[in-house]
Design a protein around this motif. Structure first.
Motif, PDB file in Angstrom:
ATOM      1  N   ILE A  77     -28.705 -16.840  21.707  1.00 30.50           N
ATOM      2  CA  ILE A  77     -28.434 -15.437  22.020  1.00 30.50           C
ATOM      3  C   ILE A  77     -27.065 -15.358  22.690  1.00 30.50           C
ATOM      4  O   ILE A  77     -26.838 -15.980  23.742  1.00 30.50           O
ATOM      5  CB  ILE A  77     -29.506 -14.867  22.970  1.00 30.50           C
ATOM      6  CG1 ILE A  77     -30.899 -14.982  22.349  1.00 30.50           C
ATOM      7  CG2 ILE A  77     -29.190 -13.422  23.312  1.00 30.50           C
ATOM      8  CD1 ILE A  77     -32.027 -14.620  23.296  1.00 30.50           C
TER       9      ILE A  77
ATOM     10  N   THR B 181     -23.941 -12.751  24.174  1.00 28.13           N
ATOM     11  CA  THR B 181     -23.716 -11.403  24.704  1.00 28.13           C
ATOM     12  C   THR B 181     -22.281 -10.935  24.499  1.00 28.13           C
ATOM     13  O   THR B 181     -21.980  -9.752  24.677  1.00 28.13           O
ATOM     14  CB  THR B 181     -24.022 -11.365  26.211  1.00 28.13           C
ATOM     15  OG1 THR B 181     -23.079 -12.214  26.898  1.00 28.13           O
ATOM     16  CG2 THR B 181     -25.440 -11.827  26.496  1.00 28.13           C
TER      17      THR B 181
ATOM     18  N   GLU C  38     -31.579  -6.250  24.351  1.00 25.32           N
ATOM     19  CA  GLU C  38     -32.122  -7.587  24.607  1.00 25.32           C
ATOM     20  C   GLU C  38     -33.639  -7.538  24.679  1.00 25.32           C
ATOM     21  O   GLU C  38     -34.316  -8.491  24.273  1.00 25.32           O
ATOM     22  CB  GLU C  38     -31.535  -8.158  25.902  1.00 25.32           C
ATOM     23  CG  GLU C  38     -30.063  -8.525  25.775  1.00 25.32           C
ATOM     24  CD  GLU C  38     -29.560  -9.279  26.976  1.00 25.32           C
ATOM     25  OE1 GLU C  38     -30.386  -9.901  27.683  1.00 25.32           O
ATOM     26  OE2 GLU C  38     -28.342  -9.243  27.233  1.00 25.32           O
TER      27      GLU C  38
END
Length: 348
Positions: free
Chosen positions: A190, A192, A295
């Motif tokens: 993941i 960002t 998220e």
């Protein structure tokens, strides 16, 4: 010394042996164990994915893990004196990365059971050499470790690792016995967009180590809308030499040609292809990506896919997440598929 302590001691000595061998190999030390050096060379010759660099990486990581402190900390929560009548545990080992079946082997021996191991034809040199060393340190292990080439028979339980296709065969063949059967899994990361250059370089280790062949390798990234790929690609250039490995290069050329001929939209830096794709499992030299909105929704999506995911990589320090650059550095209690192998063995 009790048999249990003797077995622990043998693995601690093995850890020292692996560390010493790797150090001498890196330093081109003439006092290196020439027999082991030949074993590594043969393993590399027989499997083009098993470069010396990757074999030594695997050996070094096991050398770091096999210390008295690490082993005792790991085993503290188990009642290892409970096995009164040792059972024979069949282990069907994969061969995607060097010594991928060693953790299962370690669990069976330290649980007090016997190993009946079927090696992958892609990784048949390394473990027998390590077993030879262990038996030299603890001769009682000789009657507890057997390798089999053909049909595996006479086992009380089985641990088998393979693909989704072989998994169906394993279920049919081993389903009547207590078993752990592992199939395809992949790891994801993941992002960002706020990651540092150093974090992204570390992520490259999770992507490229073992050429992406392990279930702990990141095969897909999740990115926010409007993600700027420039810092990502800048960090990935650290690993540009991977294209000089001919098997990897062949996969890159093939996949790039297929995508271009099919008019798929791809991003490419001449050694890694990025393709937007919902699937988790990407081909060698390809990294899939998907965009996420929130998220919270992403975590719900990943939770629904948990049976297909081995690791989730992020810098969010969430429970169960792995930090950048750490996927190929599992601890002794990081069990594949989240199934406690030692607990399984001790309940037999």
């Amino acid at each position: 010394m009790t048999p249990y302590n003797q077995r622990i001691g043998a693995f601690v000595e093995l850890g020292k042996y692996l560390t010493d061998f790797c150090e001498k190999c890196y330093a081109n030390d003439d006092s290196i164990d020439l027999e082991f050096k030949e074993v590594v060379a043969r393993a590399e010759h027989e499997n083009g994915w098993f470069t010396q660099e990757n074999i030594l990486y695997a050996l070094r990581e096991w050398g770091h893990l096999l210390t008295q402190e690490n082993l005792e900390d790991w085993l503290l929560g188990y009642n290892l004196k409970s096995v009164e009548s040792p059972k024979t545990i069949g282990i069907v080992m994969a061969g995607n990365i060097p010594l991928v079946g060693f953790h299962d082997f370690l669990c069976v021996i330290l649980s007090g059971h016997k190993v009946l191991a079927k090696l992958s034809s892609n990784d048949k040199r390394l473990l027998p050499h390590l077993v030879k060393f262990l038996i030299d340190k603890d001769s009682t292990l000789e009657e507890r470790i057997t390798f089999v080439d053909g049909k595996m028979e006479g086992f009380d339980a089985v641990i088998a690792t393979g693909s989704n296709n072989t998994g169906r065969y394993f279920e049919y063949y081993f389903g009547q016995k207590p078993h752990i059967i592992r199939k395809n899994r992949n790891s994801v990361a993941i992002l960002t967009g706020k990651e540092t250059h150093e974090e992204l370089v570390a992520l490259g280790e999770d992507i490229f180590r073992y050429y992406g062949l392990g279930c702990r390798n990141v095969s897909k990234i999740y990115i926010p809308a409007g993600y700027n790929f420039e810092p990502f690609f800048k960090a990935m250039y650290t690993y540009g030499d991977i294209i000089h490995q001919h098997k990897y290069a062949n996969n890159y050329d093939y996949n790039k040609a297929v995508y271009l001929m099919s008019d798929f939209k791809i991003l490419d830096n001449e050694f890694l292809i990025l393709k937007e794709e919902e699937a988790l499992s990407s081909p060698i030299s390809v990294l899939f990506y998907s965009y996420y909105g929130s998220e919270e929704n992403l975590h719900k999506e990943l939770d629904a896919l948990k049976d297909q995911i081995q690791c989730v990589v992020s810098n969010q320090y969430k429970d169960g997440h792995v930090g950048f650059g750490q996927t190929q550095k599992p601890r002794l209690n990081d069990y594949a598929d989240g199934i406690d192998t030692m607990e399984f063995l001790l309940r037999l």
